[in-house]
Design a protein around this motif. Structure first.
Motif, PDB file in Angstrom:
ATOM      1  N   LEU A  30      30.295  48.924  40.428  1.00 16.94           N
ATOM      2  CA  LEU A  30      30.777  47.636  40.959  1.00 16.94           C
ATOM      3  C   LEU A  30      32.153  47.051  40.467  1.00 16.94           C
ATOM      4  O   LEU A  30      33.127  46.892  41.395  1.00 16.94           O
ATOM      5  CB  LEU A  30      29.808  46.681  40.850  1.00 16.94           C
ATOM      6  CG  LEU A  30      28.487  46.376  41.753  1.00 16.94           C
ATOM      7  CD1 LEU A  30      27.611  45.320  41.163  1.00 16.94           C
ATOM      8  CD2 LEU A  30      29.139  46.268  43.165  1.00 16.94           C
ATOM      9  N   ILE A  31      32.310  47.389  39.126  1.00 20.36           N
ATOM     10  CA  ILE A  31      33.603  47.185  38.495  1.00 20.36           C
ATOM     11  C   ILE A  31      34.752  48.205  38.987  1.00 20.36           C
ATOM     12  O   ILE A  31      35.818  47.713  39.201  1.00 20.36           O
ATOM     13  CB  ILE A  31      33.464  46.836  37.295  1.00 20.36           C
ATOM     14  CG1 ILE A  31      32.556  45.946  37.078  1.00 20.36           C
ATOM     15  CG2 ILE A  31      34.815  46.420  36.599  1.00 20.36           C
ATOM     16  CD1 ILE A  31      31.955  45.638  35.516  1.00 20.36           C
ATOM     17  N   ARG A  32      34.280  49.495  38.643  1.00 25.05           N
ATOM     18  CA  ARG A  32      35.295  50.579  39.017  1.00 25.05           C
ATOM     19  C   ARG A  32      34.671  51.317  39.807  1.00 25.05           C
ATOM     20  O   ARG A  32      34.023  52.382  39.445  1.00 25.05           O
ATOM     21  CB  ARG A  32      35.325  51.104  37.810  1.00 25.05           C
ATOM     22  CG  ARG A  32      36.682  50.484  36.815  1.00 25.05           C
ATOM     23  CD  ARG A  32      36.875  51.135  35.601  1.00 25.05           C
ATOM     24  NE  ARG A  32      37.742  52.495  35.652  1.00 25.05           N
ATOM     25  CZ  ARG A  32      38.895  52.451  35.986  1.00 25.05           C
ATOM     26  NH1 ARG A  32      39.724  51.565  35.810  1.00 25.05           N
ATOM     27  NH2 ARG A  32      39.524  53.755  36.301  1.00 25.05           N
ATOM     28  N   PRO A  33      34.758  51.286  41.393  1.00 25.40           N
ATOM     29  CA  PRO A  33      34.318  52.291  42.297  1.00 25.40           C
ATOM     30  C   PRO A  33      34.603  53.710  41.921  1.00 25.40           C
ATOM     31  O   PRO A  33      33.834  54.405  42.264  1.00 25.40           O
ATOM     32  CB  PRO A  33      34.712  51.864  43.506  1.00 25.40           C
ATOM     33  CG  PRO A  33      35.218  50.558  43.127  1.00 25.40           C
ATOM     34  CD  PRO A  33      35.447  50.243  41.739  1.00 25.40           C
ATOM     35  N   GLN A  34      35.678  53.845  41.100  1.00 20.15           N
ATOM     36  CA  GLN A  34      35.993  55.206  41.220  1.00 20.15           C
ATOM     37  C   GLN A  34      35.504  55.933  39.950  1.00 20.15           C
ATOM     38  O   GLN A  34      35.837  56.999  39.441  1.00 20.15           O
ATOM     39  CB  GLN A  34      37.705  55.371  41.232  1.00 20.15           C
ATOM     40  CG  GLN A  34      38.207  54.759  39.857  1.00 20.15           C
ATOM     41  CD  GLN A  34      38.538  53.193  39.911  1.00 20.15           C
ATOM     42  OE1 GLN A  34      37.737  52.496  40.413  1.00 20.15           O
ATOM     43  NE2 GLN A  34      39.582  52.995  39.861  1.00 20.15           N
TER      44      GLN A  34
END
Lengths: 239, 470, 297
Positions: C286-290
């Motif tokens: 959620l915070i870092r989709p990558q």
């Protein structure tokens, strides 16, 4: 003569992007290629660089038929290109990006590094060579691509809209670099949507429209050609 | 085969006499029946079955059982069979891929083994058994779908299989819906036969029976154990067993200090075992699948657990494979299992005979699942013989009134809920003593015979070794 | 619920177990990430190649008596060679548009996974096997934490292989070319890099690493034909968590999952420890989709 394109046709299904296109480029020339959107400029580049196989016709480079050669083979023979939408290797440093080109020519890591520094000096990226490509502004990323292409020691350099999206200062800077590269003996074909840029540095221009060549000649002649103006109708302001 | 074997041993002479009488009676009735009803059917087996109702536990059973079979065999041969030309379609739903495949295949091999034997002898009343095999991997919903397909598309007469209680649980929903008899292979969770279902039958011992046996043995072995930790896998089988254990624990003076379920097939149980250790138990009980149990045994040493660990209910530790996987670490473990083919078992030669034949055919040692698979097919054979019909309801009623004896299972009778309570008669506790390193499994060794690390220790009628504290 | 005192008593060893487990996960998952990074192929058969590695170790030991650690290079080499025919299977997909290619690669490799596992079951039966090795069940204790030789050896090798891989990708010509291909195959081709060759090479390395991971796993776990199926989901989560295509990211992802699983068990029943792993996975995405180090290679 370094490049001969002979009745080149490229069709995508029913859509003919390039039709029976023929032209020649002399060694050391700086040629421009213009045309409205969708006129087949980038497709032509892709066929020359080997990204696409043409539907019919021939591409003869340096006296050899390269029509069916793959892009990496052509790159090794001396055809280099940049992309309209910049494609440096984002997670590599500027130095590494440029080294990739040199390494594929068979240089060792240390040789490549020395050679690449010279190129970076030429294009004006020496100060940022330790930074990652993705951290740089567009103008510099375009230069990274240029540097990377130069590291291949190309005989023929295909530049696909290298000045698009740049501000006037950046454009003139870039054009200087291109002229310098040309002066050092690299044959260049420039595809450009912004005609002004091409006009100022090319000796000869060919104009594509719907995949066909509609005009060819020195810049002044092209600028005044009725056919060309018609093709660009509605985009006249760009001239 | 085994019947013949026992016959040859000539256990009781009267068997032969009863059989002869049965044959004559059967023959006469058969001819009369055929004459009067214009049928080629021979009602002889009915007559014989009635004779059989004298069955009682003990030696007498042998007599009657022998007579039945001999009678059937002899009678069906001359007269045309009532089901001649028909096919008994048996749907088999087993885990044949994935981590449960080891036992799923074993059960299936048992089913195939029995089917080949039955068909080779002319089938059941002339009808050949045809197997329709479905695999559900570890997906219990797929087991239900497979059962549904077998019933609606293949039109099977009876469904067998399951192995995992979770699968049995979903399969019985389907067989109940379509009114098709279902005989489980494995599936020991109490819940399987506690749902008021009409069409399900189980031959395996249930969780409570395992617990009654293990509670008794463990409290003899470790009388001072008060704090007991239970490591039960997170499945229908594991949790049903856990409920049974918790219910019965006070009876043995146990306080359950740890009962958290664990996730199956984890490569690392050490964090969990550490937590178990922190609860300071006197005894640790496992309700685990083969590989998990073996890994827990190994890793408990690493964590520094030195209290005894025992399987309370096991889906696999009661096999040679467990010793192969665990090695010396298994020594001293006790476990309950549903069969005791040692020298104290009166029908050992018959059992050994099957064991060797099974090995020759499938190149794997016969185990508790294969025995169950063979047993299930003979239960079906017996039911079809008595029902003389392949109708679902007739078959169901015939299975429900099963009253037979199998040399590798003992007497088989079903409670009204479908559970074969007679297993109590056969449930035995083993202790692993003097582990012999089994490098690969040696050929020609039937399952759990004497001298291969598993020693029956309880009840006394089966015991060949004394219960020893490790 | 456990007291704070007890939690503190359990925590150090849980952390150690978590790190060791993470090392094991990392070495199995790294090839998966590499294959995705370079080719954008989601290799659902990855676990099955690890399974083949386990069997290679098992049979080399059983038939020729080769010590398990010596079979590591053999595992790698054999599966590296298998990379070539496997590539031949996957190659037609590259003609498709990227998204369609990724989707088709999932289906194709899932098929390959089933074929490999079923094939293994046909040849070697569904039997569970153990690779007898001197580290199995050998324990020692450091600061009161009981450790297993097996996991220690696995962790050491995981770190060594990681360092070698890192050096290969950063410091060598071929490594640079592979990274270039992973970042932009078109540009790489026009730079004179033979993209097909790099693809095949990274497929070989990816599968080789899977087998190597499997061989290491066989020091601490049982082998059976379907063990790959059991591994692949977790491996995939680790790769996505670390950033698909990122080698270092996989290591971090594996450590996070390993630690989360180990530590969570102190507070919750072990049956739902995977939930914690998934929750962390979702939270980070959620915070870092990558992913943690998305796209880096």
């Amino acid at each position: 003569m370094i490049l001969e394109v002979d009745r080149l046709t490229k069709a995508f299904g029913g859509l003919i992007a390039v039709k029976e296109l023929s032209f020649e480029v002399d060694k050391g020339e700086l040629m421009g290629m213009i045309g409205p959107n969708g006129s087949g400029k980038t497709t032509t580049f892709n066929c020359i660089a080997g990204y696409y196989n043409p539907t019919s016709g021939k591409v003869i480079f340096d006296g050899k038929d390269v029509t069916r050669k793959s892009s990496h083979e052509r790159a090794k023979m001396g055809i280099a290109r940049t992309f309209q939408l910049v494609k440096p290797f984002h997670n590599m440093t500027v130095l590494e990006n440029t080294m990739v080109g040199a390494l594929t020519k068979g240089a060792s890591l240390s040789e490549a590094e020395a050679k690449v520094e010279e190129i970076l000096d030429l294009v004006g990226l020496k100060d940022v060579m330790k930074r990652k490509a993705k951290e740089l502004p567009l103008a510099m990323r375009k230069k990274v691509e240029l540097a990377r292409a130069l590291a291949l020691d190309p005989k023929l350099l295909l530049l696909d809209e290298v000045v698009a999206g740049l501000n006037p200062t950046e454009i003139s800077e870039m054009l200087e670099v291109i002229k310098e590269i040309n002066r050092r003996g690299v044959t260049i074909i420039m595809v450009e949507h912004v005609m002004r840029a091409v006009m100022s540095i090319s000796k000869r221009i060919i104009v594509l429209h719907h995949g066909e060549k509609i005009a060819e000649g020195p810049p002044e002649e092209i600028a005044n050609s009725a056919k060309v103006i018609e093709a660009y109708l509605g985009e006249k302001y760009m001239i | 085969m085994y019947y013949a074997e026992r016959m040859r041993r000539g256990v009781v002479l009267s068997a032969a006499i009863v059989a002869t009488i049965a044959v004559i009676v059967g023959f006469v009735v058969g001819i009369a029946g055929g004459y009067f009803w214009g049928l080629s059917a021979v009602p002889a087996p009915v007559t014989v079955t009635t004779t059989k109702t004298v069955t009682a536990p003990g030696a007498a059973k042998t007599v009657t059982a022998t007579s039945t079979v001999t009678a059937t065999k002899t009678v069906t041969a001359p007269a045309a069979a009532p089901l001649a030309g028909k096919v008994i379609k048996v749907g088999v739903v087993q885990p044949l891929s994935g981590p449960l495949a080891y036992f799923g295949e074993s059960g299936l091999d048992g089913v195939k083994f029995a089917t080949d034997e039955i068909n080779a002898k002319g089938g059941v009343l002339g009808a050949k058994i045809e197997l329709h095999i479905e695999d559900f991997g570890i997906d219990y919903k797929a087991a239900a779908a497979a059962a549904e397909k077998l019933i609606t598309v293949d039109k099977v007469n009876v469904v067998v299989g399951g192995f995992a209680s979770g699968a049995g649980y979903t399969i019985e929903d389907v067989t109940e819906k379509y009114h098709v008899p279902y005989v489980t292979i494995g599936c020991s969770a109490d819940t399987i036969t506690a749902r008021g279902y009409h069409w399900v039958f189980r031959t395996a011992p249930n969780s409570t029976e395992y617990m009654l046996m293990m509670g008794h043995v463990l409290s003899m072995l470790y009388p001072k154990a008060k704090r007991v930790a239970i490591l039960a896998e997170n499945s229908e089988y594991g949790q049903a067993s856990l409920r049974a254990i918790k219910k019965l624990a006070p009876q043995y003076g146990w306080t359950i200090v740890y009962d958290e379920p664990y996730e199956k097939r984890t490569p690392d149980f050490r964090p969990t075992l550490q937590k178990v250790k922190a609860t300071n138990p006197d005894l640790i009980g496992l309700v685990s699948y083969l590989t998990d149990a073996a890994l827990i045994m190994k890793q408990s040493k690493e964590v520094g657990i030195n209290v005894p660990i025992s399987t309370i209910s096991g889906a696999g530790p009661q096999t040679l494979k467990f010793i192969d996987l665990t090695g010396k670490g298994a020594e001293g473990m006790v476990m309950a299992s549903e069969f005791w083919p040692n020298k104290k078992w009166p029908y050992l030669p018959a059992v050994m005979d099957i064991s060797y034949k099974f090995w020759d055919k499938y190149k794997r040692p016969i185990d508790f699942q294969a025995w169950a698979g063979i047993g299930v097919m003979y239960i079906i054979k017996d039911a079809v013989t008595r029902a003389k019909s392949l109708d679902h309801t007739d078959l169901r009623n015939a299975i429900a009134s099963t009253n037979m004896f199998l040399p590798w299972m003992g007497p088989i009778l079903f409670y009204p809920n479908g559970h074969a309570g007679w297993w109590k008669y056969n449930l035995v506790t083993y202790q692993i003593q003097k582990v012999r390193q089994v490098d690969g499994i040696p050929a020609n060794i039937p399952w759990q015979s004497n001298g291969l690390s598993f020693y029956a220790v309880y009840p006394p009628k089966a015991a060949v070794a004394a219960l020893t504290t490790p | 619920m456990l007291s704070l005192e007890m939690v503190l008593a359990l925590l150090p060893s849980s952390i150690v177990y978590g790190i060791f487990l993470g090392g094991l996960y990392a070495i199995i998952a790294v090839g998966l990430s590499m294959i995705f990074g370079v080719m954008k192929v989601i290799n659902l058969a990855h676990g099955d190649f690890a399974m083949l590695g386990m069997y290679i170790t098992f049979w080399l030991l059983t038939i020729f008596g080769v010590p398990p650690l010596l079979s590591l290079p053999v595992s790698f080499a054999v599966m590296f060679a298998v990379g070539f025919p496997f590539m031949w299977l996957v190659k037609p997909l590259f003609k498709r548009p990227l998204e369609e290619m990724i989707n088709s690669s999932v289906i194709l490799t899932y098929g390959a996974s089933l074929a490999l596992a079923s094939g293994a079951q046909m040849i070697w039966t569904s039997n569970f096997r153990r690779v007898p090795n001197p580290y199995w069940g050998t324990t020692f204790s450091i600061g009161g934490i009981g450790l297993d030789m097996g996991y220690t050896v696995v962790f050491m090798f995981a770190v060594i292989v990681y360092l070698m891989l890192y050096f290969f990708l950063i410091r060598t010509k071929v490594g640079k070319a592979i990274r270039a291909v992973s970042q932009d195959p078109d540009a790489a081709a026009l730079m004179g890099i033979d993209v097909d060759r790099m693809h095949t090479l990274s497929m070989g390395i990816g599968l080789g690493l899977a087998a190597l991971g499997g061989s290491l796993l066989s020091l601490v776990y049982y082998l059976y034909p379907w063990v790959g199926e059991q591994l692949v989901l977790l491996m995939f989560i680790i790769c996505v968590l670390g950033g698909l295509g990122s080698i270092l990211g996989v290591f971090y992802g594996a450590l996070i999952i390993g630690l989360a699983e180990s530590i969570a068990v102190i507070f919750i029943p072990a049956s739902i420890k995977d939930v914690v792993a998934y929750a962390i996975f979702l939270g980070i995405l959620l915070i870092r989709p990558q992913g943690l180090l998305g796209g880096k290679m």
